[in-house]
Design an enzyme around this catalytic site. Structure first.
Site, mmCIF file in Angstrom:
data_model
loop_
_atom_site.group_PDB
_atom_site.id
_atom_site.type_symbol
_atom_site.label_atom_id
_atom_site.label_comp_id
_atom_site.label_asym_id
_atom_site.label_seq_id
_atom_site.Cartn_x
_atom_site.Cartn_y
_atom_site.Cartn_z
ATOM 1 N N THR A 125 0.822 -1.201 0.000
ATOM 2 C CA THR A 125 0.000 0.000 0.000
ATOM 3 C C THR A 125 0.857 1.252 0.000
ATOM 4 O O THR A 125 1.988 1.247 0.514
ATOM 5 C CB THR A 125 -0.905 0.009 1.253
ATOM 6 O OG1 THR A 125 -1.555 1.276 1.380
ATOM 7 C CG2 THR A 125 -0.093 -0.231 2.526
ATOM 8 N N ASP A 126 0.308 2.335 -0.525
ATOM 9 C CA ASP A 126 1.017 3.613 -0.479
ATOM 10 C C ASP A 126 1.152 4.136 0.946
ATOM 11 O O ASP A 126 1.971 5.015 1.225
ATOM 12 C CB ASP A 126 0.331 4.654 -1.363
ATOM 13 C CG ASP A 126 -1.131 4.914 -1.016
ATOM 14 O OD1 ASP A 126 -1.654 4.291 -0.075
ATOM 15 O OD2 ASP A 126 -1.763 5.747 -1.709
ATOM 16 N N GLU A 127 0.370 3.593 1.874
ATOM 17 C CA GLU A 127 0.395 4.097 3.248
ATOM 18 C C GLU A 127 1.718 3.819 3.959
ATOM 19 O O GLU A 127 1.991 4.423 5.000
ATOM 20 C CB GLU A 127 -0.769 3.513 4.041
ATOM 21 C CG GLU A 127 -2.117 3.935 3.486
ATOM 22 C CD GLU A 127 -3.264 3.606 4.412
ATOM 23 O OE1 GLU A 127 -3.099 3.723 5.636
ATOM 24 O OE2 GLU A 127 -4.324 3.217 3.904
ATOM 25 N N TYR A 149 -1.702 -0.330 11.007
ATOM 26 C CA TYR A 149 -1.886 -1.067 9.753
ATOM 27 C C TYR A 149 -0.691 -0.863 8.827
ATOM 28 O O TYR A 149 -0.070 -1.831 8.357
ATOM 29 C CB TYR A 149 -3.167 -0.617 9.050
ATOM 30 C CG TYR A 149 -3.181 -0.936 7.575
ATOM 31 C CD1 TYR A 149 -3.166 -2.256 7.131
ATOM 32 C CD2 TYR A 149 -3.191 0.079 6.618
ATOM 33 C CE1 TYR A 149 -3.154 -2.552 5.768
ATOM 34 C CE2 TYR A 149 -3.189 -0.207 5.267
ATOM 35 C CZ TYR A 149 -3.166 -1.524 4.843
ATOM 36 O OH TYR A 149 -3.150 -1.811 3.496
ATOM 37 N N LYS A 153 2.298 -3.445 7.325
ATOM 38 C CA LYS A 153 2.550 -3.636 5.895
ATOM 39 C C LYS A 153 3.998 -3.296 5.550
ATOM 40 O O LYS A 153 4.629 -3.974 4.716
ATOM 41 C CB LYS A 153 1.583 -2.784 5.064
ATOM 42 C CG LYS A 153 0.138 -3.210 5.160
ATOM 43 C CD LYS A 153 -0.116 -4.595 4.600
ATOM 44 C CE LYS A 153 -0.110 -4.616 3.094
ATOM 45 N NZ LYS A 153 -0.519 -5.943 2.543
#
Length: 337
Positions: A125-127, A149, A153
Protein backbone atom coordinates in the site's frame (compact mmCIF):
# COMPACT_ATOMS: atom_id res chain seq x y z
CA UNK A 1 2.46 -21.10 -20.98
CA UNK A 2 0.36 -22.79 -18.32
CA UNK A 3 0.98 -21.64 -14.76
CA UNK A 4 -0.34 -22.42 -11.31
CA UNK A 5 -0.98 -19.43 -9.03
CA UNK A 6 -1.51 -19.50 -5.29
CA UNK A 7 -3.49 -16.38 -4.43
CA UNK A 8 -3.94 -15.70 -0.74
CA UNK A 9 -6.83 -13.59 0.50
CA UNK A 10 -8.70 -14.19 -2.74
CA UNK A 11 -12.13 -13.80 -1.13
CA UNK A 12 -11.40 -10.20 -0.15
CA UNK A 13 -12.04 -7.11 -2.23
CA UNK A 14 -8.96 -6.78 -4.46
CA UNK A 15 -8.09 -10.47 -4.22
CA UNK A 16 -11.47 -11.58 -5.57
CA UNK A 17 -11.26 -9.12 -8.43
CA UNK A 18 -7.75 -10.39 -9.22
CA UNK A 19 -8.83 -14.06 -9.18
CA UNK A 20 -11.54 -13.20 -11.67
CA UNK A 21 -9.09 -11.12 -13.75
CA UNK A 22 -6.56 -13.97 -14.00
CA UNK A 23 -9.17 -16.55 -14.99
CA UNK A 24 -10.50 -14.19 -17.66
CA UNK A 25 -7.20 -12.96 -19.09
CA UNK A 26 -5.16 -16.20 -18.87
CA UNK A 27 -7.20 -19.21 -19.98
CA UNK A 28 -4.31 -21.63 -19.39
CA UNK A 29 -3.66 -20.54 -15.78
CA UNK A 30 -4.91 -22.38 -12.70
CA UNK A 31 -5.72 -20.56 -9.47
CA UNK A 32 -5.75 -21.83 -5.90
CA UNK A 33 -7.33 -19.36 -3.48
CA UNK A 34 -6.29 -19.68 0.16
CA UNK A 35 -8.47 -17.58 2.44
CA UNK A 36 -9.17 -17.62 6.17
CA UNK A 37 -12.63 -16.10 5.62
CA UNK A 38 -12.37 -13.43 8.28
CA UNK A 39 -15.16 -10.85 8.55
CA UNK A 40 -14.05 -9.28 5.24
CA UNK A 41 -13.50 -12.52 3.33
CA UNK A 42 -16.71 -13.39 1.51
CA UNK A 43 -17.08 -16.52 -0.65
CA UNK A 44 -19.98 -14.80 -2.41
CA UNK A 45 -17.41 -12.50 -4.00
CA UNK A 46 -16.40 -15.41 -6.27
CA UNK A 47 -19.68 -17.27 -6.66
CA UNK A 48 -19.50 -16.79 -10.43
CA UNK A 49 -16.24 -18.78 -10.76
CA UNK A 50 -16.88 -21.57 -8.25
CA UNK A 51 -17.58 -24.09 -11.01
CA UNK A 52 -14.58 -23.14 -13.14
CA UNK A 53 -12.32 -26.25 -13.25
CA UNK A 54 -9.25 -23.97 -13.19
CA UNK A 55 -10.24 -22.57 -9.79
CA UNK A 56 -9.96 -24.17 -6.35
CA UNK A 57 -10.76 -22.68 -2.96
CA UNK A 58 -8.91 -23.73 0.20
CA UNK A 59 -10.05 -22.54 3.61
CA UNK A 60 -7.03 -21.72 5.72
CA UNK A 61 -4.81 -19.19 7.46
CA UNK A 62 -1.52 -17.96 5.96
CA UNK A 63 -0.06 -18.18 9.48
CA UNK A 64 -0.61 -21.96 9.43
CA UNK A 65 2.62 -23.37 7.97
CA UNK A 66 1.13 -26.84 7.69
CA UNK A 67 -1.66 -25.51 5.51
CA UNK A 68 0.53 -23.18 3.48
CA UNK A 69 3.44 -25.50 2.70
CA UNK A 70 1.79 -28.01 0.31
CA UNK A 71 -0.02 -25.23 -1.54
CA UNK A 72 3.19 -23.28 -2.13
CA UNK A 73 4.91 -26.50 -3.20
CA UNK A 74 2.34 -26.87 -6.00
CA UNK A 75 2.49 -23.24 -7.16
CA UNK A 76 4.62 -21.54 -9.79
CA UNK A 77 3.73 -18.08 -8.52
CA UNK A 78 2.45 -16.80 -5.15
CA UNK A 79 0.48 -13.56 -4.86
CA UNK A 80 -0.19 -12.41 -1.31
CA UNK A 81 -3.30 -10.29 -0.84
CA UNK A 82 -4.11 -11.72 2.60
CA UNK A 83 -4.06 -8.93 5.16
CA UNK A 84 -5.92 -7.12 7.85
CA UNK A 85 -6.34 -3.85 6.00
CA UNK A 86 -8.53 -1.29 7.76
CA UNK A 87 -6.66 1.55 9.46
CA UNK A 88 -9.50 2.31 11.87
CA UNK A 89 -9.56 -1.28 13.11
CA UNK A 90 -5.78 -1.28 13.53
CA UNK A 91 -6.05 1.74 15.82
CA UNK A 92 -8.75 0.02 17.89
CA UNK A 93 -6.57 -3.11 18.19
CA UNK A 94 -3.41 -4.25 16.40
CA UNK A 95 -2.82 -7.90 17.34
CA UNK A 96 -4.53 -9.43 14.29
CA UNK A 97 -2.60 -7.05 12.03
CA UNK A 98 0.73 -8.20 13.44
CA UNK A 99 -0.24 -11.84 13.11
CA UNK A 100 -1.59 -11.86 9.56
CA UNK A 101 0.40 -9.06 7.94
CA UNK A 102 3.82 -9.87 9.41
CA UNK A 103 3.83 -13.48 10.65
CA UNK A 104 1.68 -14.66 7.75
CA UNK A 105 4.00 -13.03 5.24
CA UNK A 106 6.96 -14.75 6.89
CA UNK A 107 5.26 -18.16 6.62
CA UNK A 108 4.60 -17.63 2.91
CA UNK A 109 8.11 -16.38 2.21
CA UNK A 110 9.72 -19.27 4.04
CA UNK A 111 7.67 -21.76 2.05
CA UNK A 112 8.52 -19.89 -1.16
CA UNK A 113 12.21 -20.12 -0.27
CA UNK A 114 12.12 -23.84 0.44
CA UNK A 115 10.10 -24.75 -2.64
CA UNK A 116 11.80 -22.42 -5.10
CA UNK A 117 8.76 -20.58 -6.43
CA UNK A 118 9.35 -18.68 -9.65
CA UNK A 119 7.76 -15.46 -8.37
CA UNK A 120 6.49 -14.18 -5.04
CA UNK A 121 4.37 -11.02 -5.23
CA UNK A 122 3.53 -8.95 -2.14
CA UNK A 123 0.54 -6.64 -2.48
CA UNK A 124 1.27 -3.56 -0.38
CA UNK A 125 0.00 0.00 0.00
CA UNK A 126 1.02 3.61 -0.48
CA UNK A 127 0.39 4.10 3.25
CA UNK A 128 3.83 2.66 4.07
CA UNK A 129 5.33 6.02 3.02
CA UNK A 130 3.45 8.01 5.64
CA UNK A 131 2.15 11.42 4.56
CA UNK A 132 3.40 13.86 1.92
CA UNK A 133 2.50 17.54 1.72
CA UNK A 134 3.37 18.08 -1.94
CA UNK A 135 4.87 16.19 -4.86
CA UNK A 136 4.74 12.40 -5.09
CA UNK A 137 6.69 9.47 -3.68
CA UNK A 138 8.87 7.31 -5.87
CA UNK A 139 10.01 3.86 -4.79
CA UNK A 140 13.29 5.13 -3.30
CA UNK A 141 11.54 7.11 -0.54
CA UNK A 142 11.97 5.86 3.04
CA UNK A 143 9.12 4.00 4.71
CA UNK A 144 7.57 6.12 7.47
CA UNK A 145 4.24 4.48 8.40
CA UNK A 146 2.08 6.38 10.86
CA UNK A 147 -0.57 3.88 11.96
CA UNK A 148 -0.47 0.22 13.05
CA UNK A 149 -1.89 -1.07 9.75
CA UNK A 150 0.73 0.65 7.59
CA UNK A 151 3.46 -0.27 10.07
CA UNK A 152 2.66 -3.97 9.69
CA UNK A 153 2.55 -3.64 5.89
CA UNK A 154 5.95 -1.93 5.98
CA UNK A 155 7.27 -4.69 8.24
CA UNK A 156 6.04 -7.29 5.78
CA UNK A 157 7.80 -5.48 2.95
CA UNK A 158 11.08 -5.51 4.87
CA UNK A 159 10.74 -9.28 5.28
CA UNK A 160 10.13 -9.57 1.54
CA UNK A 161 13.28 -7.58 0.83
CA UNK A 162 15.28 -9.63 3.34
CA UNK A 163 14.21 -12.93 1.77
CA UNK A 164 15.18 -11.63 -1.66
CA UNK A 165 18.61 -10.41 -0.54
CA UNK A 166 19.44 -13.24 1.87
CA UNK A 167 17.83 -16.21 0.16
CA UNK A 168 17.39 -15.14 -3.46
CA UNK A 169 13.60 -15.46 -3.41
CA UNK A 170 12.38 -13.74 -6.61
CA UNK A 171 10.13 -11.20 -4.95
CA UNK A 172 8.03 -8.35 -6.32
CA UNK A 173 6.12 -5.65 -4.44
CA UNK A 174 3.37 -3.30 -5.58
CA UNK A 175 2.35 -0.30 -3.49
CA UNK A 176 -1.03 0.92 -4.69
CA UNK A 177 -3.18 3.91 -3.91
CA UNK A 178 -6.78 3.84 -2.59
CA UNK A 179 -8.61 1.24 -4.64
CA UNK A 180 -12.34 1.39 -5.31
CA UNK A 181 -14.79 -0.85 -7.12
CA UNK A 182 -17.10 -3.85 -6.71
CA UNK A 183 -17.05 -6.12 -3.66
CA UNK A 184 -15.27 -3.71 -1.29
CA UNK A 185 -16.32 -4.37 2.30
CA UNK A 186 -18.68 -1.56 3.35
CA UNK A 187 -16.64 -0.32 6.30
CA UNK A 188 -14.18 1.36 3.89
CA UNK A 189 -14.81 5.00 3.02
CA UNK A 190 -16.29 4.83 -0.47
CA UNK A 191 -18.69 1.89 0.06
CA UNK A 192 -19.54 3.20 3.55
CA UNK A 193 -20.53 6.55 2.07
CA UNK A 194 -22.46 4.92 -0.77
CA UNK A 195 -24.45 2.53 1.40
CA UNK A 196 -25.13 5.16 4.07
CA UNK A 197 -26.32 7.59 1.40
CA UNK A 198 -28.67 5.01 -0.13
CA UNK A 199 -30.27 4.64 3.31
CA UNK A 200 -30.30 8.42 3.98
CA UNK A 201 -27.88 7.98 6.87
CA UNK A 202 -25.15 10.51 7.75
CA UNK A 203 -21.83 10.27 5.91
CA UNK A 204 -19.14 10.55 8.63
CA UNK A 205 -16.37 12.77 7.22
CA UNK A 206 -13.24 12.77 9.38
CA UNK A 207 -11.95 16.12 10.62
CA UNK A 208 -12.31 18.90 8.06
CA UNK A 209 -12.55 16.45 5.15
CA UNK A 210 -9.41 17.84 3.49
CA UNK A 211 -7.32 14.65 3.62
CA UNK A 212 -6.22 13.82 0.06
CA UNK A 213 -6.16 10.34 -1.44
CA UNK A 214 -5.34 9.08 -4.94
CA UNK A 215 -8.05 6.78 -6.30
CA UNK A 216 -7.50 3.72 -8.48
CA UNK A 217 -10.18 1.50 -10.02
CA UNK A 218 -9.83 -2.12 -8.98
CA UNK A 219 -9.58 -3.43 -12.57
CA UNK A 220 -6.63 -1.10 -13.17
CA UNK A 221 -5.04 -2.30 -9.93
CA UNK A 222 -5.42 -5.92 -11.06
CA UNK A 223 -3.94 -5.13 -14.47
CA UNK A 224 -0.91 -3.53 -12.80
CA UNK A 225 -0.27 -6.55 -10.59
CA UNK A 226 -0.61 -8.81 -13.62
CA UNK A 227 1.87 -6.68 -15.53
CA UNK A 228 4.41 -6.67 -12.71
CA UNK A 229 4.04 -10.43 -12.23
CA UNK A 230 4.88 -11.07 -15.86
CA UNK A 231 7.44 -8.37 -16.59
CA UNK A 232 8.67 -6.93 -13.29
CA UNK A 233 12.28 -7.24 -12.13
CA UNK A 234 12.71 -9.48 -9.06
CA UNK A 235 13.69 -7.50 -5.99
CA UNK A 236 11.94 -4.36 -7.21
CA UNK A 237 9.04 -2.34 -5.82
CA UNK A 238 6.44 -0.73 -8.10
CA UNK A 239 4.14 2.16 -7.19
CA UNK A 240 0.66 1.89 -8.70
CA UNK A 241 -1.30 5.14 -8.62
CA UNK A 242 -4.37 6.27 -10.48
CA UNK A 243 -3.34 9.94 -10.60
CA UNK A 244 -6.81 10.87 -9.34
CA UNK A 245 -6.49 12.93 -6.15
CA UNK A 246 -9.57 13.94 -4.18
CA UNK A 247 -10.30 15.06 -0.64
CA UNK A 248 -12.65 13.25 1.69
CA UNK A 249 -15.28 15.93 1.30
CA UNK A 250 -14.99 15.79 -2.51
CA UNK A 251 -15.49 12.03 -2.46
CA UNK A 252 -18.57 12.36 -0.27
CA UNK A 253 -20.02 15.10 -2.49
CA UNK A 254 -19.38 13.04 -5.63
CA UNK A 255 -21.27 10.10 -4.17
CA UNK A 256 -24.19 12.21 -2.98
CA UNK A 257 -24.42 13.85 -6.40
CA UNK A 258 -24.54 10.54 -8.23
CA UNK A 259 -27.27 9.24 -5.93
CA UNK A 260 -29.28 12.46 -5.97
CA UNK A 261 -28.95 12.84 -2.22
CA UNK A 262 -28.71 16.14 -0.28
CA UNK A 263 -25.43 17.45 1.07
CA UNK A 264 -27.17 17.75 4.42
CA UNK A 265 -26.22 14.08 4.89
CA UNK A 266 -22.58 15.15 5.32
CA UNK A 267 -21.53 15.10 8.95
CA UNK A 268 -18.06 16.15 10.05
CA UNK A 269 -16.86 13.96 12.93
CA UNK A 270 -13.84 13.73 15.20
CA UNK A 271 -10.77 12.83 13.15
CA UNK A 272 -9.04 9.51 13.64
CA UNK A 273 -5.70 9.36 15.42
CA UNK A 274 -2.63 10.04 13.28
CA UNK A 275 -4.68 10.66 10.14
CA UNK A 276 -2.30 11.12 7.19
CA UNK A 277 -2.99 14.34 5.28
CA UNK A 278 -2.05 13.30 1.75
CA UNK A 279 -0.85 10.33 -0.30
CA UNK A 280 0.51 10.61 -3.85
CA UNK A 281 2.52 8.16 -5.96
CA UNK A 282 4.95 8.48 -8.84
CA UNK A 283 4.05 5.47 -11.00
CA UNK A 284 6.72 5.97 -13.68
CA UNK A 285 8.39 2.61 -12.99
CA UNK A 286 5.29 0.49 -13.59
CA UNK A 287 4.31 2.63 -16.56
CA UNK A 288 7.64 1.69 -18.16
CA UNK A 289 6.42 -1.92 -18.05
CA UNK A 290 3.52 -0.90 -20.28
CA UNK A 291 0.80 -0.29 -17.69
CA UNK A 292 -1.37 2.78 -17.34
CA UNK A 293 -4.81 3.24 -15.75
CA UNK A 294 -7.60 2.74 -18.25
CA UNK A 295 -10.49 4.03 -16.13
CA UNK A 296 -10.85 7.72 -15.23
CA UNK A 297 -11.80 8.66 -11.68
CA UNK A 298 -15.21 9.83 -12.90
CA UNK A 299 -15.91 6.51 -14.62
CA UNK A 300 -14.50 4.58 -11.66
CA UNK A 301 -16.86 6.37 -9.29
CA UNK A 302 -19.79 5.92 -11.68
CA UNK A 303 -19.17 2.18 -11.92
CA UNK A 304 -18.61 1.78 -8.20
CA UNK A 305 -21.75 3.64 -7.13
CA UNK A 306 -23.85 1.77 -9.69
CA UNK A 307 -22.50 -1.60 -8.55
CA UNK A 308 -23.65 -0.98 -4.98
CA UNK A 309 -27.04 0.23 -6.23
CA UNK A 310 -27.40 -2.94 -8.31
CA UNK A 311 -26.11 -5.34 -5.61
CA UNK A 312 -28.05 -4.20 -2.59
CA UNK A 313 -28.57 -7.73 -1.26
CA UNK A 314 -24.77 -8.26 -1.13
CA UNK A 315 -24.04 -5.32 1.15
CA UNK A 316 -27.26 -5.47 3.17
CA UNK A 317 -26.37 -8.97 4.28
CA UNK A 318 -22.99 -7.70 5.54
CA UNK A 319 -24.37 -4.58 7.19
CA UNK A 320 -26.99 -6.67 8.94
CA UNK A 321 -24.43 -8.81 10.74
CA UNK A 322 -23.87 -8.32 14.45
CA UNK A 323 -20.10 -7.90 14.03
CA UNK A 324 -20.57 -5.11 11.49
CA UNK A 325 -23.12 -3.28 13.65
CA UNK A 326 -20.85 -3.61 16.69
CA UNK A 327 -17.86 -2.20 14.79
CA UNK A 328 -19.91 0.66 13.34
CA UNK A 329 -21.23 1.61 16.77
CA UNK A 330 -17.76 1.45 18.29
CA UNK A 331 -16.17 3.54 15.56
CA UNK A 332 -18.90 6.08 14.85
CA UNK A 333 -21.40 5.95 17.71
CA UNK A 334 -19.97 8.79 19.77
CA UNK A 335 -18.67 10.63 16.73
CA UNK A 336 -22.10 10.80 15.10
CA UNK A 337 -23.88 11.65 18.33
Amino acid sequence: MARSLLITGGCGFIGANFVRYVLREHPDYEVVNLDKLTYAGNPANLSDVEEDPRYRFVHGDICDAGRVDPLVAEADWVVNFAAESHVDRSILGSADFLSTNVQGTYVLLDAARRHGVERYHQVSTDEVYGSIDEGAWDETEPLEPRNPYSATKAGAELLVRAFHVSHGVPTLVTRASNTIGPYQYPEKRVPLFITNAIDDLPLPVYGDGQQVRDHLYVEDHCAAIDRVLHFGEPGQVYNVGGGNEATGIEVAQAILGRLGKPEGLLQFVEDRAGHDLRYALDSSRVRRLGWSPAVSVEEAMDRTVQWYVDHESWWREIRGREDYRAYYLRQYGERLS
